[in-house]
Scaffold this motif. Structure first.
Motif, PDB file in Angstrom:
ATOM      1  N   VAL A 124      -0.814 -19.139  28.437  1.00 50.90           N
ATOM      2  CA  VAL A 124       0.312 -20.014  28.118  1.00 50.90           C
ATOM      3  C   VAL A 124       0.516 -20.104  26.609  1.00 50.90           C
ATOM      4  O   VAL A 124       1.636 -19.984  26.102  1.00 50.90           O
ATOM      5  CB  VAL A 124       0.082 -21.420  28.712  1.00 50.90           C
ATOM      6  N   ALA A 125      -0.576 -20.312  25.876  1.00 48.54           N
ATOM      7  CA  ALA A 125      -0.483 -20.449  24.424  1.00 48.54           C
ATOM      8  C   ALA A 125      -0.003 -19.171  23.752  1.00 48.54           C
ATOM      9  O   ALA A 125       0.862 -19.190  22.874  1.00 48.54           O
ATOM     10  CB  ALA A 125      -1.849 -20.859  23.855  1.00 48.54           C
ATOM     11  N   LEU A 126      -0.549 -18.025  24.182  1.00 53.55           N
ATOM     12  CA  LEU A 126      -0.199 -16.752  23.553  1.00 53.55           C
ATOM     13  C   LEU A 126       1.210 -16.286  23.918  1.00 53.55           C
ATOM     14  O   LEU A 126       1.756 -15.391  23.268  1.00 53.55           O
ATOM     15  CB  LEU A 126      -1.226 -15.684  23.946  1.00 53.55           C
ATOM     16  N   GLY A 127       1.797 -16.875  24.960  1.00 55.25           N
ATOM     17  CA  GLY A 127       3.159 -16.516  25.335  1.00 55.25           C
ATOM     18  C   GLY A 127       4.183 -17.534  24.900  1.00 55.25           C
ATOM     19  O   GLY A 127       5.328 -17.496  25.337  1.00 55.25           O
ATOM     20  N   SER A 128       3.795 -18.453  24.030  1.00 58.16           N
ATOM     21  CA  SER A 128       4.680 -19.556  23.647  1.00 58.16           C
ATOM     22  C   SER A 128       5.593 -19.204  22.484  1.00 58.16           C
ATOM     23  O   SER A 128       5.366 -18.244  21.740  1.00 58.16           O
ATOM     24  CB  SER A 128       3.847 -20.776  23.271  1.00 58.16           C
ATOM     25  N   ALA A 129       6.622 -20.040  22.298  1.00 59.14           N
ATOM     26  CA  ALA A 129       7.537 -19.868  21.174  1.00 59.14           C
ATOM     27  C   ALA A 129       6.829 -20.098  19.844  1.00 59.14           C
ATOM     28  O   ALA A 129       7.275 -19.587  18.803  1.00 59.14           O
ATOM     29  CB  ALA A 129       8.715 -20.837  21.321  1.00 59.14           C
ATOM     30  N   ASP A 130       5.714 -20.838  19.861  1.00 61.80           N
ATOM     31  CA  ASP A 130       4.959 -21.085  18.627  1.00 61.80           C
ATOM     32  C   ASP A 130       4.432 -19.797  18.006  1.00 61.80           C
ATOM     33  O   ASP A 130       4.152 -19.760  16.804  1.00 61.80           O
ATOM     34  CB  ASP A 130       3.779 -22.020  18.912  1.00 61.80           C
ATOM     35  N   MET A 131       4.284 -18.766  18.809  1.00 60.35           N
ATOM     36  CA  MET A 131       3.755 -17.506  18.290  1.00 60.35           C
ATOM     37  C   MET A 131       4.708 -16.847  17.301  1.00 60.35           C
ATOM     38  O   MET A 131       4.313 -15.946  16.551  1.00 60.35           O
ATOM     39  CB  MET A 131       3.453 -16.555  19.443  1.00 60.35           C
ATOM     40  N   PHE A 132       5.966 -17.285  17.268  1.00 61.46           N
ATOM     41  CA  PHE A 132       6.936 -16.702  16.340  1.00 61.46           C
ATOM     42  C   PHE A 132       6.889 -17.362  14.960  1.00 61.46           C
ATOM     43  O   PHE A 132       7.591 -16.935  14.047  1.00 61.46           O
ATOM     44  CB  PHE A 132       8.344 -16.815  16.930  1.00 61.46           C
ATOM     45  N   ASP A 133       6.073 -18.407  14.833  1.00 64.20           N
ATOM     46  CA  ASP A 133       5.874 -19.072  13.551  1.00 64.20           C
ATOM     47  C   ASP A 133       4.500 -18.667  13.019  1.00 64.20           C
ATOM     48  O   ASP A 133       3.476 -18.897  13.669  1.00 64.20           O
ATOM     49  CB  ASP A 133       5.951 -20.593  13.725  1.00 64.20           C
ATOM     50  N   LYS A 134       4.452 -18.090  11.834  1.00 65.10           N
ATOM     51  CA  LYS A 134       3.218 -17.533  11.284  1.00 65.10           C
ATOM     52  C   LYS A 134       2.101 -18.575  11.205  1.00 65.10           C
ATOM     53  O   LYS A 134       0.959 -18.314  11.621  1.00 65.10           O
ATOM     54  CB  LYS A 134       3.501 -16.940   9.895  1.00 65.10           C
ATOM     55  N   THR A 135       2.402 -19.750  10.678  1.00 66.17           N
ATOM     56  CA  THR A 135       1.374 -20.780  10.533  1.00 66.17           C
ATOM     57  C   THR A 135       0.827 -21.206  11.883  1.00 66.17           C
ATOM     58  O   THR A 135      -0.392 -21.291  12.091  1.00 66.17           O
ATOM     59  CB  THR A 135       1.939 -22.008   9.796  1.00 66.17           C
ATOM     60  N   ASN A 166      12.155 -10.437  15.102  1.00 67.79           N
ATOM     61  CA  ASN A 166      12.777 -11.733  15.363  1.00 67.79           C
ATOM     62  C   ASN A 166      14.280 -11.584  15.576  1.00 67.79           C
ATOM     63  O   ASN A 166      14.855 -12.212  16.472  1.00 67.79           O
ATOM     64  CB  ASN A 166      12.504 -12.693  14.201  1.00 67.79           C
ATOM     65  N   LYS A 167      14.907 -10.754  14.774  1.00 72.85           N
ATOM     66  CA  LYS A 167      16.345 -10.523  14.931  1.00 72.85           C
ATOM     67  C   LYS A 167      16.651  -9.858  16.263  1.00 72.85           C
ATOM     68  O   LYS A 167      17.674 -10.150  16.901  1.00 72.85           O
ATOM     69  CB  LYS A 167      16.865  -9.659  13.771  1.00 72.85           C
ATOM     70  N   ASN A 168      15.774  -8.980  16.703  1.00 71.48           N
ATOM     71  CA  ASN A 168      15.994  -8.273  17.964  1.00 71.48           C
ATOM     72  C   ASN A 168      16.020  -9.214  19.161  1.00 71.48           C
ATOM     73  O   ASN A 168      16.694  -8.938  20.160  1.00 71.48           O
ATOM     74  CB  ASN A 168      14.914  -7.203  18.172  1.00 71.48           C
ATOM     75  N   VAL A 169      15.279 -10.313  19.090  1.00 75.22           N
ATOM     76  CA  VAL A 169      15.265 -11.268  20.201  1.00 75.22           C
ATOM     77  C   VAL A 169      16.265 -12.395  19.978  1.00 75.22           C
ATOM     78  O   VAL A 169      16.307 -13.356  20.747  1.00 75.22           O
ATOM     79  CB  VAL A 169      13.850 -11.848  20.435  1.00 75.22           C
ATOM     80  N   GLY A 170      17.072 -12.293  18.909  1.00 78.89           N
ATOM     81  CA  GLY A 170      18.137 -13.262  18.674  1.00 78.89           C
ATOM     82  C   GLY A 170      17.797 -14.373  17.717  1.00 78.89           C
ATOM     83  O   GLY A 170      18.608 -15.292  17.524  1.00 78.89           O
ATOM     84  N   LEU A 171      16.621 -14.331  17.084  1.00 80.00           N
ATOM     85  CA  LEU A 171      16.209 -15.385  16.166  1.00 80.00           C
ATOM     86  C   LEU A 171      16.606 -15.052  14.735  1.00 80.00           C
ATOM     87  O   LEU A 171      17.012 -13.926  14.418  1.00 80.00           O
ATOM     88  CB  LEU A 171      14.693 -15.565  16.237  1.00 80.00           C
ATOM     89  N   ASN A 172      16.473 -16.049  13.870  1.00 81.94           N
ATOM     90  CA  ASN A 172      16.603 -15.785  12.441  1.00 81.94           C
ATOM     91  C   ASN A 172      15.371 -15.006  11.987  1.00 81.94           C
ATOM     92  O   ASN A 172      14.359 -14.943  12.697  1.00 81.94           O
ATOM     93  CB  ASN A 172      16.706 -17.102  11.659  1.00 81.94           C
ATOM     94  N   GLU A 173      15.438 -14.411  10.822  1.00 79.75           N
ATOM     95  CA  GLU A 173      14.333 -13.576  10.354  1.00 79.75           C
ATOM     96  C   GLU A 173      13.019 -14.344  10.243  1.00 79.75           C
ATOM     97  O   GLU A 173      11.937 -13.773  10.386  1.00 79.75           O
ATOM     98  CB  GLU A 173      14.691 -12.937   9.003  1.00 79.75           C
ATOM     99  N   ASN A 174      13.112 -15.663   9.975  1.00 79.80           N
ATOM    100  CA  ASN A 174      11.898 -16.464   9.832  1.00 79.80           C
ATOM    101  C   ASN A 174      11.369 -16.971  11.174  1.00 79.80           C
ATOM    102  O   ASN A 174      10.410 -17.758  11.215  1.00 79.80           O
ATOM    103  CB  ASN A 174      12.140 -17.637   8.888  1.00 79.80           C
ATOM    104  N   GLY A 175      11.978 -16.549  12.275  1.00 80.16           N
ATOM    105  CA  GLY A 175      11.492 -16.914  13.592  1.00 80.16           C
ATOM    106  C   GLY A 175      12.082 -18.182  14.170  1.00 80.16           C
ATOM    107  O   GLY A 175      11.687 -18.613  15.256  1.00 80.16           O
ATOM    108  N   THR A 176      13.044 -18.789  13.485  1.00 78.54           N
ATOM    109  CA  THR A 176      13.693 -19.991  13.994  1.00 78.54           C
ATOM    110  C   THR A 176      14.953 -19.617  14.773  1.00 78.54           C
ATOM    111  O   THR A 176      15.532 -18.553  14.576  1.00 78.54           O
ATOM    112  CB  THR A 176      14.075 -20.944  12.850  1.00 78.54           C
TER     113      THR A 176
END
Length: 281
Positions: A124-135, A166-176
């Motif tokens: 669950v944790a490794l598949g979360s949206a949090d993984m797109f944020d480096k910190t 990130n852009k490929n999945v529709g996010l901003n470059e910083n993962g937001t």
């Protein structure tokens, strides 16, 4: 979003309270009219007849199952009692863990059931949206990965979660997520099983369903579902189970149903209102 979706992520190290989730390889259902990404997407001719056949089939199977269960009860004991057989993922009776580390369940039992619980929660944790944020990703890895492998996992995933990805999945470059959109990446374990075990090492497979995409009125990456199986090798270290290696494969995937796709607003609302679970065997 699952670790197997990142480009260049091979067979080596892969890659809060209820905010985790993800998916593997996705399938997109095209809308039946322009501009309607979520609503209105239906199956073609023959849907009604297939639905009727499905309903009749379920009723027949249910009747057969009840009859079989009743017959089994009588044969199980002359006194009319019965003893249920446990399945590979039957509940052990142990409560889920109550402690957390970096928002992730921790403190699992030192046995195979504890390892299965750890693997489910780590999926669950490794598949979360949090993984797109480096910190946040580094916090997750430091929590679920065995200490000797953390640096390797960080390096591999830093190469995967790039601005272009990130852009490929529709996010901003910083993962937001772009303004007006809700990013969905959630993994739901369906079941677990142990394939190898020793006193301090256990290999667990976790069968999962996943969601991935952007919920928004004009999203070109709508939230879609997928099915995949994650294999984790865990070791007992520092008083808990930690991941040594992680890999993923597609399926098993059921036949898609005839459910009508929900609107973007409904999907975004559901993700915000429905939290995740702490898993236990």
């Amino acid at each position: 979003m699952s670790l197997g979706d990142e480009p260049g992520y091979g067979d080596g190290p892969r890659g809060d309270d209820g905010g985790y989730g993800g998916s593997g390889q996705t399938r997109t259902r095209l809308p039946d009219r322009p501009g309607d990404v979520y609503g209105g997407a239906r199956r073609g001719r023959g849907s009604s007849s297939r639905s009727l056949v499905t309903v009749v089939g379920v009723v027949v199977l249910l009747i057969a199952a009840i009859a079989f269960a009743n017959r089994g009860d009588k044969a199980a004991s002359p006194g009319g009692g019965s003893k249920a057989k446990t399945s590979p993922t039957a509940a052990s009776g142990a409560n889920p863990v109550t402690t957390k580390a970096a928002g992730i369940p921790a403190g699992f039992a030192h046995n195979t059931q504890g390892a299965q619980s750890a693997a489910a929660n780590y999926a669950v944790a490794l598949g979360s949206a949090d993984m797109f944020d480096k910190t946040r990703r580094d916090q997750i890895l430091a929590t679920v990965i065995t200490p000797s492998k953390v640096t390797d996992f960080e390096a591999t995933l830093d190469q995967a979660y790039t601005p272009q990805f990130n852009k490929n999945v529709g996010l901003n470059e910083n993962g937001t997520a772009p303004q007006g959109y809700t990013f969905v990446s959630r993994t739901t374990p369906i079941g677990t099983r142990t394939t190898a075990s020793s006193n301090n090492t256990v290999t667990v497979e976790v069968w999962c369903g996943g969601l991935l995409g952007l919920a928004g009125e004009n999203s070109t990456n709508p939230v879609t579902s997928s099915w995949f199986t994650i294999t984790m090798k865990l070791e007992w270290t520092g008083g808990d189970w930690k991941i040594v290696s992680h890999s993923q494969k597609d399926g098993p995937a059921p036949v898609p149903g005839d459910d009508r796709a929900s609107s973007a607003d409904d999907i975004a609302k559901a993700v915000e209102e429905y939290g995740g679970f702490t898993y236990a065997r």
